[in-house]
Every structure is written in C-alpha cells, then in structure tokens.
Design a protein around this motif. Sequence first.
Motif, PDB file in Angstrom:
ATOM      1  N   LEU A   1      -0.928   5.319 113.070  1.00 43.27           N
ATOM      2  CA  LEU A   1      -1.095   5.741 111.690  1.00 43.27           C
ATOM      3  C   LEU A   1       0.121   5.360 110.853  1.00 43.27           C
ATOM      4  O   LEU A   1       1.179   5.019 111.387  1.00 43.27           O
ATOM      5  N   THR A   2      -0.042   5.435 109.537  1.00 44.32           N
ATOM      6  CA  THR A   2       1.053   5.195 108.601  1.00 44.32           C
ATOM      7  C   THR A   2       1.048   6.305 107.568  1.00 44.32           C
ATOM      8  O   THR A   2      -0.004   6.646 107.019  1.00 44.32           O
TER       9      THR A   2
ATOM     10  N   GLY B   1       4.848   4.863 103.982  1.00 44.14           N
ATOM     11  CA  GLY B   1       4.925   3.622 104.751  1.00 44.14           C
ATOM     12  C   GLY B   1       5.499   3.756 106.137  1.00 44.14           C
ATOM     13  O   GLY B   1       5.607   2.772 106.865  1.00 44.14           O
ATOM     14  N   GLY B   2       5.891   4.972 106.548  1.00 42.80           N
ATOM     15  CA  GLY B   2       6.420   5.184 107.890  1.00 42.80           C
ATOM     16  C   GLY B   2       5.323   5.135 108.937  1.00 42.80           C
ATOM     17  O   GLY B   2       4.294   5.802 108.797  1.00 42.80           O
ATOM     18  N   GLN B   3       5.541   4.350 109.996  1.00 39.47           N
ATOM     19  CA  GLN B   3       4.526   4.179 111.038  1.00 39.47           C
ATOM     20  C   GLN B   3       4.813   5.095 112.231  1.00 39.47           C
ATOM     21  O   GLN B   3       5.955   5.239 112.662  1.00 39.47           O
ATOM     22  N   PHE B   4       3.738   5.675 112.764  1.00 39.09           N
ATOM     23  CA  PHE B   4       3.845   6.550 113.922  1.00 39.09           C
ATOM     24  C   PHE B   4       2.513   6.524 114.646  1.00 39.09           C
ATOM     25  O   PHE B   4       1.574   5.839 114.226  1.00 39.09           O
ATOM     26  N   ALA B   5       2.413   7.246 115.742  1.00 38.87           N
ATOM     27  CA  ALA B   5       1.172   7.276 116.511  1.00 38.87           C
ATOM     28  C   ALA B   5       0.921   8.686 117.024  1.00 38.87           C
ATOM     29  O   ALA B   5       1.823   9.537 117.028  1.00 38.87           O
ATOM     30  N   VAL B   6      -0.321   8.927 117.441  1.00 38.13           N
ATOM     31  CA  VAL B   6      -0.666  10.215 118.048  1.00 38.13           C
ATOM     32  C   VAL B   6      -1.341   9.965 119.391  1.00 38.13           C
ATOM     33  O   VAL B   6      -1.981   8.936 119.605  1.00 38.13           O
ATOM     34  N   TRP B   7      -1.167  10.928 120.279  1.00 35.49           N
ATOM     35  CA  TRP B   7      -1.726  10.821 121.623  1.00 35.49           C
ATOM     36  C   TRP B   7      -2.438  12.117 121.978  1.00 35.49           C
ATOM     37  O   TRP B   7      -1.883  13.210 121.848  1.00 35.49           O
TER      38      TRP B   7
ATOM     39  N   THR C   1      -7.179  13.974 113.790  1.00 39.64           N
ATOM     40  CA  THR C   1      -5.855  13.763 113.200  1.00 39.64           C
ATOM     41  C   THR C   1      -5.843  12.507 112.354  1.00 39.64           C
ATOM     42  O   THR C   1      -5.251  12.474 111.263  1.00 39.64           O
ATOM     43  N   ALA C   2      -6.510  11.446 112.819  1.00 37.38           N
ATOM     44  CA  ALA C   2      -6.586  10.205 112.039  1.00 37.38           C
ATOM     45  C   ALA C   2      -7.323  10.450 110.719  1.00 37.38           C
ATOM     46  O   ALA C   2      -6.905   9.971 109.656  1.00 37.38           O
ATOM     47  N   GLN C   3      -8.408  11.210 110.771  1.00 39.64           N
ATOM     48  CA  GLN C   3      -9.156  11.518 109.547  1.00 39.64           C
ATOM     49  C   GLN C   3      -8.309  12.351 108.595  1.00 39.64           C
ATOM     50  O   GLN C   3      -8.292  12.116 107.381  1.00 39.64           O
ATOM     51  N   ALA C   4      -7.569  13.306 109.150  1.00 42.53           N
ATOM     52  CA  ALA C   4      -6.716  14.157 108.318  1.00 42.53           C
ATOM     53  C   ALA C   4      -5.597  13.349 107.679  1.00 42.53           C
ATOM     54  O   ALA C   4      -5.217  13.602 106.530  1.00 42.53           O
ATOM     55  N   ALA C   5      -5.068  12.362 108.423  1.00 45.42           N
ATOM     56  CA  ALA C   5      -4.015  11.510 107.865  1.00 45.42           C
ATOM     57  C   ALA C   5      -4.534  10.733 106.664  1.00 45.42           C
ATOM     58  O   ALA C   5      -3.847  10.619 105.636  1.00 45.42           O
ATOM     59  N   GLU C   6      -5.749  10.192 106.773  1.00 49.04           N
ATOM     60  CA  GLU C   6      -6.342   9.458 105.648  1.00 49.04           C
ATOM     61  C   GLU C   6      -6.570  10.383 104.451  1.00 49.04           C
ATOM     62  O   GLU C   6      -6.293  10.011 103.300  1.00 49.04           O
ATOM     63  N   GLN C   7      -7.052  11.564 104.711  1.00 45.92           N
ATOM     64  CA  GLN C   7      -7.327  12.507 103.634  1.00 45.92           C
ATOM     65  C   GLN C   7      -6.044  12.936 102.928  1.00 45.92           C
ATOM     66  O   GLN C   7      -6.060  13.282 101.740  1.00 45.92           O
ATOM     67  N   ALA C   8      -4.913  12.871 103.651  1.00 41.43           N
ATOM     68  CA  ALA C   8      -3.625  13.269 103.077  1.00 41.43           C
ATOM     69  C   ALA C   8      -2.885  12.091 102.451  1.00 41.43           C
ATOM     70  O   ALA C   8      -1.734  12.239 102.045  1.00 41.43           O
ATOM     71  N   GLY C   9      -3.548  10.920 102.383  1.00 38.71           N
ATOM     72  CA  GLY C   9      -2.950   9.765 101.735  1.00 38.71           C
ATOM     73  C   GLY C   9      -2.363   8.740 102.668  1.00 38.71           C
ATOM     74  O   GLY C   9      -1.816   7.716 102.217  1.00 38.71           O
ATOM     75  N   GLY C  10      -2.458   8.964 103.981  1.00 38.38           N
ATOM     76  CA  GLY C  10      -1.978   7.989 104.950  1.00 38.38           C
ATOM     77  C   GLY C  10      -3.046   6.962 105.265  1.00 38.38           C
ATOM     78  O   GLY C  10      -4.142   6.981 104.693  1.00 38.38           O
TER      79      GLY C  10
END
Length: 268
Positions: A110-111, A115-121, A83-92
Amino acid sequence: MITTDFVPGSPCWLDLGSRDIPATAAFYSTVFDWEFKPFGDEAGDYGLFRTDGKTVAGVGPLTEEGARPAWMIYFRTTDARATAQAAEQAGGTVRVAPTDAGEYGSMAQLTDPQGGQFAVWQPGETEGGFEHADAPGSLCWTELYTTDAAGAKEFYGALFGWTTSDMPLPGGGGTYFLLTPAGQGEERMHGGLMELSSDDLSLNGGKPYWHPVFATADCDATVARVTAGGGSVQMGPEDAEGVGRLAVCLDPAGADFVVLTPVEDAKG
C-alpha cells in the motif's frame, strides 16, 4: 519495543527489493553477520536473512517498474483485504492487491496519501513473521519520514488505530511522533514519524518513505563494516540523547537503513 509477539498494527516482517541479490546478500552478511538462505527459482529468487538460526528479514528481486532498492516494512493485520480497502477509503492507494501466499497467509502493498510505501501481512495457518527482534542484528524500530506529519498520523491512526505521543527534538528541530499499536502500552512502542520538507527527501525523489532501524552492539564498528562493504553513511555516527548512538546508512544499491546502539548498550 519491537517483539515477535505480534499484535494488529505492529511490525511483523520486512524485506528488501534488490537488483542483485547475491551482491546484496554479501553486503548484509558483512555488516550484520547475517546468513542468506535462498528459496530458489520456484520462489522467484526470494530468500531469507538469518542470524543465530532465526529469521530476521527477507530479500527478493524488485518487482515494481521504476522502483528503487529499498526496505519494505510489513504491519500485522487480521484481514489484508479489509485493510487495503480501508487504506483506499482513507486516501491511500493499493500498489499490490491482496495476494494469498497459501498456508502462510496474505499480503498487500500500500501507499499512504503522502506517498509513503508500506505493506500489510495477514498470517495463515502458520504465524509467520521475523523470529528475532530488538537485539543486535535485528529490527528494533521503524521510522517514517513524511512531508505531512498531521496527515500521516490521521491516516495510520484510522488504518491501524495507532496512538501517538510527542517528543520535542533537541535544538528546536521540531517534533518526533512516537507510534504505539492500538490498545498497547508504551513498552510496545514500535516506531516514529517526523515531518521533513521534500528537499530533505531527495533519496526518494522528494516523497515520504519508511525505513528500518537495526540494533547493533557497536554503532561505529558496524558503520565501518558498511563502508568497507561498499555502502555509505548519510549521517553519523552520532549520539542522540536518551536514544543511543546511531547512523543513517545506505547499502551499495542505495537502500537506506539506520543502525543504532541503544542508550543502555552505548553506556556499556
């Protein structure tokens, strides 16, 4: 509706970053009758908020330089690293790289591109997550204020598969977008997002932000507790047609949250 039957993309945890944990614990205990259970030094002063013997949230020290006291919402994932890798690939961006928490699971902070900050578990051997939801004194909704609703919908739709539905705001106030986890019915709707100008986001320096909505049996009484405990009110209490009676509040350190008496309870 937020439940403790977590599915990918649904809210499963939230915690609060605080500069003064004892003061923060005292405030929320006053507002929601929460009990604070500290873990002690070995857990970095992290602790849990509980009600009726069930965990509803966590609180810990601020760990990011320059961060403001704020609530962090965690969404369920089956693979925190992917999910972190996908967030980066999507511009986060990844603020806190995927981190293992032993048998409990893994998390990442993640962001989104706006600019909105959130997290994944990602749960481990134990399910984890809050144990009480959609009831007085617990999380009942999540909300994102963003400067780019279309961009946010695209990002979170790609990341979690969320579906959205439009709800016109009264008085020509724009559109509120309702969020539902992938493959779930409207009964699992867990939050919303709305577009605001950066001028309306001064609380976070003009940047988008998530905040939690906590259910309460009596919005006005809860607001009175907020102000008595040293907090303040940004908006309300006021009635929202079809939603209930709500108020946007700040704790004494400036962390924002909403209290809501849902329409069924408000009528009672």
